[in-house]
Write a protein that holds these residues in place. Structure first.
Motif, PDB file in Angstrom:
ATOM      1  N   LEU A  49      17.504  12.892  -6.405  1.00  0.00           N
ATOM      2  CA  LEU A  49      18.863  13.840  -6.143  1.00  0.00           C
ATOM      3  C   LEU A  49      18.580  15.058  -5.450  1.00  0.00           C
ATOM      4  O   LEU A  49      19.380  15.704  -4.690  1.00  0.00           O
ATOM      5  CB  LEU A  49      19.746  13.887  -7.261  1.00  0.00           C
ATOM      6  N   ALA A  50      17.677  15.774  -5.951  1.00  0.00           N
ATOM      7  CA  ALA A  50      17.262  17.157  -5.440  1.00  0.00           C
ATOM      8  C   ALA A  50      16.745  17.194  -3.985  1.00  0.00           C
ATOM      9  O   ALA A  50      17.088  17.934  -3.285  1.00  0.00           O
ATOM     10  CB  ALA A  50      16.292  17.736  -6.272  1.00  0.00           C
ATOM     11  N   THR A  51      16.238  16.176  -3.686  1.00  0.00           N
ATOM     12  CA  THR A  51      15.531  15.867  -2.204  1.00  0.00           C
ATOM     13  C   THR A  51      16.836  15.582  -1.435  1.00  0.00           C
ATOM     14  O   THR A  51      16.879  16.014  -0.565  1.00  0.00           O
ATOM     15  CB  THR A  51      14.493  14.834  -2.363  1.00  0.00           C
ATOM     16  N   MET A  52      17.674  14.910  -2.048  1.00  0.00           N
ATOM     17  CA  MET A  52      18.779  14.318  -1.307  1.00  0.00           C
ATOM     18  C   MET A  52      19.930  15.720  -0.975  1.00  0.00           C
ATOM     19  O   MET A  52      20.557  15.753   0.051  1.00  0.00           O
ATOM     20  CB  MET A  52      19.898  13.210  -1.835  1.00  0.00           C
ATOM     21  N   LEU A  53      19.814  16.390  -2.165  1.00  0.00           N
ATOM     22  CA  LEU A  53      20.681  17.468  -2.178  1.00  0.00           C
ATOM     23  C   LEU A  53      20.107  18.460  -0.778  1.00  0.00           C
ATOM     24  O   LEU A  53      21.083  18.926  -0.075  1.00  0.00           O
ATOM     25  CB  LEU A  53      20.564  18.334  -3.443  1.00  0.00           C
ATOM     26  N   GLN A  54      18.915  18.590  -0.746  1.00  0.00           N
ATOM     27  CA  GLN A  54      18.385  19.640   0.112  1.00  0.00           C
ATOM     28  C   GLN A  54      18.715  18.865   1.791  1.00  0.00           C
ATOM     29  O   GLN A  54      18.935  19.699   2.615  1.00  0.00           O
ATOM     30  CB  GLN A  54      16.961  19.863  -0.008  1.00  0.00           C
ATOM     31  N   ALA A  55      18.286  17.810   1.822  1.00  0.00           N
ATOM     32  CA  ALA A  55      18.598  17.048   2.989  1.00  0.00           C
ATOM     33  C   ALA A  55      20.149  17.061   3.600  1.00  0.00           C
ATOM     34  O   ALA A  55      20.416  17.421   4.583  1.00  0.00           O
ATOM     35  CB  ALA A  55      18.344  15.592   3.127  1.00  0.00           C
ATOM     36  N   ALA A  56      21.048  16.944   2.382  1.00  0.00           N
ATOM     37  CA  ALA A  56      22.480  17.072   2.867  1.00  0.00           C
ATOM     38  C   ALA A  56      22.920  18.623   3.364  1.00  0.00           C
ATOM     39  O   ALA A  56      23.634  18.778   4.349  1.00  0.00           O
ATOM     40  CB  ALA A  56      23.325  16.786   1.445  1.00  0.00           C
ATOM     41  N   ILE A  57      22.538  19.432   2.508  1.00  0.00           N
ATOM     42  CA  ILE A  57      22.684  20.827   2.774  1.00  0.00           C
ATOM     43  C   ILE A  57      22.095  21.112   4.193  1.00  0.00           C
ATOM     44  O   ILE A  57      22.697  21.689   5.030  1.00  0.00           O
ATOM     45  CB  ILE A  57      22.035  21.982   1.826  1.00  0.00           C
ATOM     46  N   ASP A  58      20.937  20.814   4.550  1.00  0.00           N
ATOM     47  CA  ASP A  58      20.440  20.935   6.050  1.00  0.00           C
ATOM     48  C   ASP A  58      21.273  20.389   6.971  1.00  0.00           C
ATOM     49  O   ASP A  58      21.669  20.956   8.031  1.00  0.00           O
ATOM     50  CB  ASP A  58      18.972  20.354   6.102  1.00  0.00           C
ATOM     51  N   ASP A  59      21.592  19.014   6.752  1.00  0.00           N
ATOM     52  CA  ASP A  59      22.500  18.329   7.731  1.00  0.00           C
ATOM     53  C   ASP A  59      23.808  18.735   7.604  1.00  0.00           C
ATOM     54  O   ASP A  59      24.329  19.057   8.962  1.00  0.00           O
ATOM     55  CB  ASP A  59      22.577  16.685   7.252  1.00  0.00           C
ATOM     56  N   LEU A  60      24.443  19.221   6.744  1.00  0.00           N
ATOM     57  CA  LEU A  60      25.791  19.658   6.850  1.00  0.00           C
ATOM     58  C   LEU A  60      25.688  21.141   7.458  1.00  0.00           C
ATOM     59  O   LEU A  60      26.835  21.322   8.242  1.00  0.00           O
ATOM     60  CB  LEU A  60      26.392  19.623   5.495  1.00  0.00           C
ATOM     61  N   TYR A  61      24.813  21.738   7.097  1.00  0.00           N
ATOM     62  CA  TYR A  61      24.753  23.268   7.792  1.00  0.00           C
ATOM     63  C   TYR A  61      24.909  23.112   9.444  1.00  0.00           C
ATOM     64  O   TYR A  61      25.250  23.688  10.189  1.00  0.00           O
ATOM     65  CB  TYR A  61      23.574  24.011   7.075  1.00  0.00           C
ATOM     66  N   GLN A  62      23.889  22.048   9.759  1.00  0.00           N
ATOM     67  CA  GLN A  62      23.686  21.699  11.055  1.00  0.00           C
ATOM     68  C   GLN A  62      25.115  21.582  11.917  1.00  0.00           C
ATOM     69  O   GLN A  62      25.353  21.652  12.928  1.00  0.00           O
ATOM     70  CB  GLN A  62      22.807  20.837  11.569  1.00  0.00           C
ATOM     71  N   LEU A  63      25.866  20.604  11.053  1.00  0.00           N
ATOM     72  CA  LEU A  63      27.007  19.971  11.434  1.00  0.00           C
ATOM     73  C   LEU A  63      28.238  21.309  11.607  1.00  0.00           C
ATOM     74  O   LEU A  63      29.017  21.474  12.544  1.00  0.00           O
ATOM     75  CB  LEU A  63      27.714  18.996  10.812  1.00  0.00           C
ATOM     76  N   ASN A  64      27.979  22.255  10.578  1.00  0.00           N
ATOM     77  CA  ASN A  64      29.062  23.212  10.302  1.00  0.00           C
ATOM     78  C   ASN A  64      28.400  24.459   9.870  1.00  0.00           C
ATOM     79  O   ASN A  64      28.728  24.741   8.650  1.00  0.00           O
ATOM     80  CB  ASN A  64      30.341  22.833   9.676  1.00  0.00           C
ATOM     81  N   PRO A  65      27.694  25.351  10.765  1.00  0.00           N
ATOM     82  CA  PRO A  65      27.053  26.512  10.028  1.00  0.00           C
ATOM     83  C   PRO A  65      27.818  27.713   9.288  1.00  0.00           C
ATOM     84  O   PRO A  65      27.419  28.230   8.531  1.00  0.00           O
ATOM     85  CB  PRO A  65      25.988  26.982  11.216  1.00  0.00           C
ATOM     86  N   HIS A  66      29.093  27.653   9.864  1.00  0.00           N
ATOM     87  CA  HIS A  66      30.023  28.580   9.345  1.00  0.00           C
ATOM     88  C   HIS A  66      31.325  28.068   8.949  1.00  0.00           C
ATOM     89  O   HIS A  66      31.971  27.679   9.509  1.00  0.00           O
ATOM     90  CB  HIS A  66      30.318  29.752  10.467  1.00  0.00           C
ATOM     91  N   PRO A  67      31.533  28.049   7.478  1.00  0.00           N
ATOM     92  CA  PRO A  67      30.841  28.741   6.442  1.00  0.00           C
ATOM     93  C   PRO A  67      29.424  28.044   5.786  1.00  0.00           C
ATOM     94  O   PRO A  67      28.826  28.601   5.239  1.00  0.00           O
ATOM     95  CB  PRO A  67      31.870  28.935   5.538  1.00  0.00           C
ATOM     96  N   GLY A  68      29.239  27.015   6.495  1.00  0.00           N
ATOM     97  CA  GLY A  68      28.247  26.301   5.622  1.00  0.00           C
ATOM     98  C   GLY A  68      28.561  25.386   4.444  1.00  0.00           C
ATOM     99  O   GLY A  68      29.648  25.860   3.810  1.00  0.00           O
TER     100      GLY A  68
END
Length: 112
Positions: A49-68
């Motif tokens: 789950l922690a690995t998936m969390l990091q991947a999700a944060i990375d992906d979602l930040y790429q899609l919408n960096p502001h506000p992330g």
């Protein structure tokens, strides 16, 4: 997978919605199945789950960096639910802290 087989409740990247039910992943079905799958190895569930969390944060930040992605919300979505669900699941399955099957109280010993 056959046409009538249930679809796996896995994440659709990069949007992190469930492939089967289109809810935020991990969806309710994933939150129910994952503790069963990892009942004997809860550390592995938390690592997954922690690995998936990091991947999700990375992906979602790429899609919408502001506000992330909101860190507190992402933690609640991916990790906060895991320990309570694992404890309940392990109690229902009769699995002790070492991942071993417990003997029922007052009942016969399980076959070896």
């Amino acid at each position: 997978m056959t046409a009538d087989a249930p679809r796996a409740h896995l994440p659709q990247r990069p949007i992190w919605l469930c492939r089967a039910c289109a809810r935020e992943w991990p969806c309710l079905v994933a939150r129910t199945r994952l503790p069963i799958e990892y009942a004997r190895n809860p550390v592995a569930l938390h690592i997954y789950l922690a690995t998936m969390l990091q991947a999700a944060i990375d992906d979602l930040y790429q899609l919408n960096p502001h506000p992330g992605p909101d860190p507190a919300r992402m933690y609640a979505r991916f990790l906060a639910w895991a320990r309570p669900r694992l404890l309940i699941t392990r109690a229902r399955l009769g699995v002790d802290a070492g991942g071993n099957q417990q003997r029922p109280r007052g009942g016969p010993s399980p076959p070896s």
